[in-house]
Design a protein around this motif. Sequence first.
Motif, PDB file in Angstrom:
ATOM      1  N   GLU A 185       0.659  -0.706   0.130  1.00 55.83           N
ATOM      2  CA  GLU A 185       0.186   0.037  -0.388  1.00 55.83           C
ATOM      3  C   GLU A 185       1.163   1.413   0.009  1.00 55.83           C
ATOM      4  N   ILE A 186       1.908   1.326   1.019  1.00 56.07           N
ATOM      5  CA  ILE A 186       2.982   2.778   0.497  1.00 56.07           C
ATOM      6  C   ILE A 186       3.500   2.304  -0.438  1.00 56.07           C
ATOM      7  N   ILE A 187       3.743   1.656  -1.325  1.00 52.84           N
ATOM      8  CA  ILE A 187       4.468   1.775  -2.703  1.00 52.84           C
ATOM      9  C   ILE A 187       3.482   2.211  -3.671  1.00 52.84           C
ATOM     10  N   ASP A 188       2.418   1.899  -3.493  1.00 48.12           N
ATOM     11  CA  ASP A 188       1.282   2.158  -4.099  1.00 48.12           C
ATOM     12  C   ASP A 188       1.021   3.302  -3.942  1.00 48.12           C
ATOM     13  N   LYS A 189       0.654   4.137  -2.903  1.00 43.51           N
ATOM     14  CA  LYS A 189      -0.027   5.245  -2.752  1.00 43.51           C
ATOM     15  C   LYS A 189       1.192   5.867  -3.365  1.00 43.51           C
TER      16      LYS A 189
END
Length: 300
Positions: A185-189
């Motif tokens: 989720e961190i990478i995606d955001k």
Amino acid sequence: MKKIFASRDTHGFDWIDLTDPSMEEILDISKRFALHETSIKDCMQPDHLPKHEIVDGYTFIIVRVYTQDPMNDADTIQELTNKIAIFYTSDYVITVHRTEQPLIADVKAKAIDAGGCKDTICIVNRIVRASLLTFEEPSVKLAQSLDYFEENVFLKQRKAPVLRGLYYVKRKVDVIKRLLILSYEIIDKIDTPKQRNIYTRDLRDQYVRMQNIYDNLSENTAQLLSAYFSIASHRTNEIMRILTIFSVFFMPLTFIVGIYGMNFHYMPELNWHLGYPIVMLVMAIITLAIYFWFRKKGWL
């Protein structure tokens, strides 16, 4: 301990780094930058998992980095990794961690001292990328451990501590794989169409690479454990087969010995002059007959 890595007057944004902060320091920072109490609570939990959330106009991220020298039998998230909490907007970056993290100093040297970053997104991107890279060296060591145990399973089967070692390798791989899944989720955001650039794409590529490495390690560990139990089962069956063959050889011989070991007075064979060699010859013939029968059946 509080460190100022960048200031708004000089760099256009603030970067404040807190190492093992006291509650007073945390409360002071939270009041100054209007940080929500739930974020502060999550920030202070040592075993919190990776997360990404937007709270009251700022972004809050938790990443975990691999411990430099974990114990050999370390197999939990808290034993294997350390937490870095990041608060950021376009005006500031706040990093919080309980122990000194070399990657923070490295990012500061490249992004601030060398002028590699002009905004907070770049700083956060570099920190997250550096945290992912801390799992690269452990992946090499875990792969070497798997090679060692694979050799012992298939080539040196009598070596003892294979199962225990495989257990810890599997636990470490599973823990790191879980952290990588939660870090998606961190990478995606960070790598969104609005702020996508060569650095965010590189971050995503690095994440995909690490995820593939640990997926492969997890699969290899599971296969090796399955092979270990299969070989152990085969070895047990082989031992039982050999013991069964020995018992088949001795069953008729034990039967003959049992008959002539009975204490009856009127047994005609006891008075034979050649009784002993005849019985021994019969026993030898029975043994040879069983041997050739097993050979014919392919059991020997």
